[in-house]
Scaffold this motif. Structure first.
Motif, mmCIF file in Angstrom:
data_model
loop_
_atom_site.group_PDB
_atom_site.id
_atom_site.type_symbol
_atom_site.label_atom_id
_atom_site.label_comp_id
_atom_site.label_asym_id
_atom_site.label_seq_id
_atom_site.Cartn_x
_atom_site.Cartn_y
_atom_site.Cartn_z
ATOM 1 N N THR A 129 -6.781 -1.669 1.534
ATOM 2 C CA THR A 129 -5.467 -1.616 2.192
ATOM 3 C C THR A 129 -5.441 -0.728 3.422
ATOM 4 O O THR A 129 -4.431 -0.701 4.133
ATOM 5 C CB THR A 129 -4.408 -1.113 1.193
ATOM 6 O OG1 THR A 129 -4.816 0.159 0.658
ATOM 7 C CG2 THR A 129 -4.225 -2.105 0.050
ATOM 8 N N GLU A 130 -6.507 -0.014 3.682
ATOM 9 C CA GLU A 130 -6.530 0.859 4.847
ATOM 10 C C GLU A 130 -6.392 0.038 6.124
ATOM 11 O O GLU A 130 -7.085 -0.954 6.330
ATOM 12 C CB GLU A 130 -7.835 1.652 4.891
ATOM 13 C CG GLU A 130 -7.859 2.716 5.967
ATOM 14 C CD GLU A 130 -9.088 3.600 5.856
ATOM 15 O OE1 GLU A 130 -9.091 4.664 6.505
ATOM 16 O OE2 GLU A 130 -10.028 3.232 5.137
ATOM 17 N N GLY A 131 -5.465 0.432 6.965
ATOM 18 C CA GLY A 131 -5.255 -0.271 8.229
ATOM 19 C C GLY A 131 -4.302 -1.443 8.162
ATOM 20 O O GLY A 131 -3.990 -2.049 9.191
ATOM 21 N N GLY A 133 -1.119 -1.292 7.187
ATOM 22 C CA GLY A 133 0.258 -0.892 7.456
ATOM 23 C C GLY A 133 1.203 -1.181 6.311
ATOM 24 O O GLY A 133 2.420 -1.151 6.482
ATOM 25 N N ASP A 135 2.842 -0.653 2.343
ATOM 26 C CA ASP A 135 3.269 0.416 1.451
ATOM 27 C C ASP A 135 2.326 0.392 0.243
ATOM 28 O O ASP A 135 2.323 -0.563 -0.524
ATOM 29 C CB ASP A 135 4.713 0.159 1.026
ATOM 30 C CG ASP A 135 5.276 1.235 0.094
ATOM 31 O OD1 ASP A 135 4.509 2.100 -0.365
ATOM 32 O OD2 ASP A 135 6.493 1.182 -0.181
ATOM 33 N N ALA A 174 -6.530 10.013 1.524
ATOM 34 C CA ALA A 174 -5.974 8.696 1.883
ATOM 35 C C ALA A 174 -4.512 8.822 2.301
ATOM 36 O O ALA A 174 -3.602 8.515 1.521
ATOM 37 C CB ALA A 174 -6.115 7.732 0.701
ATOM 38 N N HIS A 176 -2.759 6.980 4.011
ATOM 39 C CA HIS A 176 -2.027 5.716 4.112
ATOM 40 C C HIS A 176 -1.426 5.291 2.776
ATOM 41 O O HIS A 176 -0.727 4.267 2.707
ATOM 42 C CB HIS A 176 -2.945 4.602 4.625
ATOM 43 C CG HIS A 176 -3.997 4.157 3.664
ATOM 44 N ND1 HIS A 176 -5.115 4.905 3.395
ATOM 45 C CD2 HIS A 176 -4.116 3.027 2.910
ATOM 46 C CE1 HIS A 176 -5.884 4.268 2.524
ATOM 47 N NE2 HIS A 176 -5.296 3.127 2.212
ATOM 48 N N ALA A 177 -1.661 6.072 1.713
ATOM 49 C CA ALA A 177 -1.173 5.710 0.385
ATOM 50 C C ALA A 177 -0.392 6.866 -0.222
ATOM 51 O O ALA A 177 -0.523 8.024 0.187
ATOM 52 C CB ALA A 177 -2.335 5.331 -0.527
#
Length: 249
Positions: A129-131, A133, A135, A174, A176-177
Motif C-alpha cells: 500500500t505504500e505510495g 495514498g 487509508d 510506516a 503512511h499507515a
C-alpha cells in the motif's frame, strides 16, 4: 466502508469470526485467514455482495505464514480507498512456570501464531500500500497479559509484549499507515475454556478466571467485535500506540 478491503486472521471462531461476520456486510472485499472457513461469514458476504476470499492456512507454521502473505498480496486490488488488517489469530500456548516449560515446539508455534504471522502480514500490507495514498489501518489484537506479568503465562505474556513492541516500531517505520496494538479485554471464547482447564500448580490465578466465568463477567465475542469495528471507524483510531477497547464505547 464500501471502498474497503479488510483482512482478518483467526477468522473461524471467537472474536475473529465475529469481526469477519460484521465486516462481511460492510466492505468491498473481505479476506479471511484461518485453518477452517466460517460458513456464516461466507453467507453474509454472499448476501451483501461482498467479495469474500478465504485462505486456509495454519499460521502457527512459518511456511503457511509465508504462503498466506504471498497469496493475498500477489493479487491485492490496489484501487481501494481503505485497507484494513486485523491480526487476530492467537493462542494461549503452553501454560506452565519456569520449571515445567520445556516443549520447544509448542513455544515456537505460539510465537509463530501470535507474533510472526502478524509481523509478516503487516509487512506485506505496508509494502503493497505504500505510495497508493489510501487509508491504511492495522489492528494487532494484543492482551493485558503483554503489559502485566502473570505466573504460568510466560509464553503468552512474552508473545503479546513482543506484539506491542512490534506495533510501536512499525508505527515509526510506516508513516503512511495507522497501527495500534489493541487489548480486547476478557472474552468468552475457547481460550477462556483452555485457561480454566489449566492446573493450579501451573497457573496460580486459575480461581479468578473460573469466577469470571461463573459470575457472567466475560464479554461476548459479538459485543467486543462491535466495539472494535466502531473504534476502527472512529476519529480516535490509533491515537495511542497501545490501547484497550474497554476504554472506548
Amino acid at each position: 466502508m464500501s471502498g474497503t478491503i479488510a483482512i482478518v486472521t483467526g477468522a473461524s471462531r471467537g472474536l475473529g469470526a465475529q469481526l469477519a461476520r460484521q465486516l462481511a456486510g460492510n466492505v468491498q472485499q473481505l479476506i479471511t485467514v484461518s485453518r477452517n472457513q466460517d460458513e456464516q461469514t461466507a453467507q453474509r458476504a454472499q448476501a451483501s455482495g461482498c467479495q469474500h476470499d478465504h485462505y486456509a492456512h495454519d499460521l502457527s507454521d512459518v511456511q503457511h505464514i509465508e504462503a498466506a502473505a504471498l497469496g493475498i498480496f500477489a493479487v491485492l486490488n490496489k484501487t481501494a480507498d481503505r485497507y484494513v488488517l486485523i491480526n487476530n489469530a492467537g493462542s494461549l500456548g503452553p501454560v506452565g512456570q519456569y520449571d515445567t516449560l520445556s516443549d520447544a515446539h509448542a513455544v515456537s508455534a505460539t510465537f509463530n501464531l501470535n507474533v510472526t504471522s502478524a509481523m509478516l502480514l503487516t509487512t506485506a500490507l505496508l509494502r503493497a500500500t505504500e505510495g497508493l495514498g489510501a487509508d491504511v489501518r492495522v489492528i494487532n489484537i494484543s492482551s493485558g497479559a503483554g503489559r502485566s506479568p502473570t505466573a504460568g503465562w510466560g509464553v503468552y505474556c512474552a508473545t503479546k509484549a513482543a506484539l506491542d513492541m512490534y506495533t510501536r516500531v512499525a508505527r515509526l517505520e510506516a508513516p503512511h499507515a495507522r497501527l495500534v496494538s489493541l487489548a480486547p479485554g476478557v472474552i468468552d471464547t475457547n481460550m477462556q475454556a483452555d485457561i480454566r482447564a489449566s492446573k493450579p500448580d501451573d497457573f496460580p490465578d486459575l480461581a479468578r478466571f473460573t469466577t469470571l466465568n461463573e459470575t457472567g463477567a466475560l464479554a461476548s465475542p459479538q459485543s467486543v467485535a462491535e466495539k472494535i469495528i466502531r473504534y476502527l471507524n472512529s476519529a480516535e483510531f490509533a491515537s495511542k500506540e497501545l490501547d484497550d477497547i474497554r476504554q472506548h464505547n
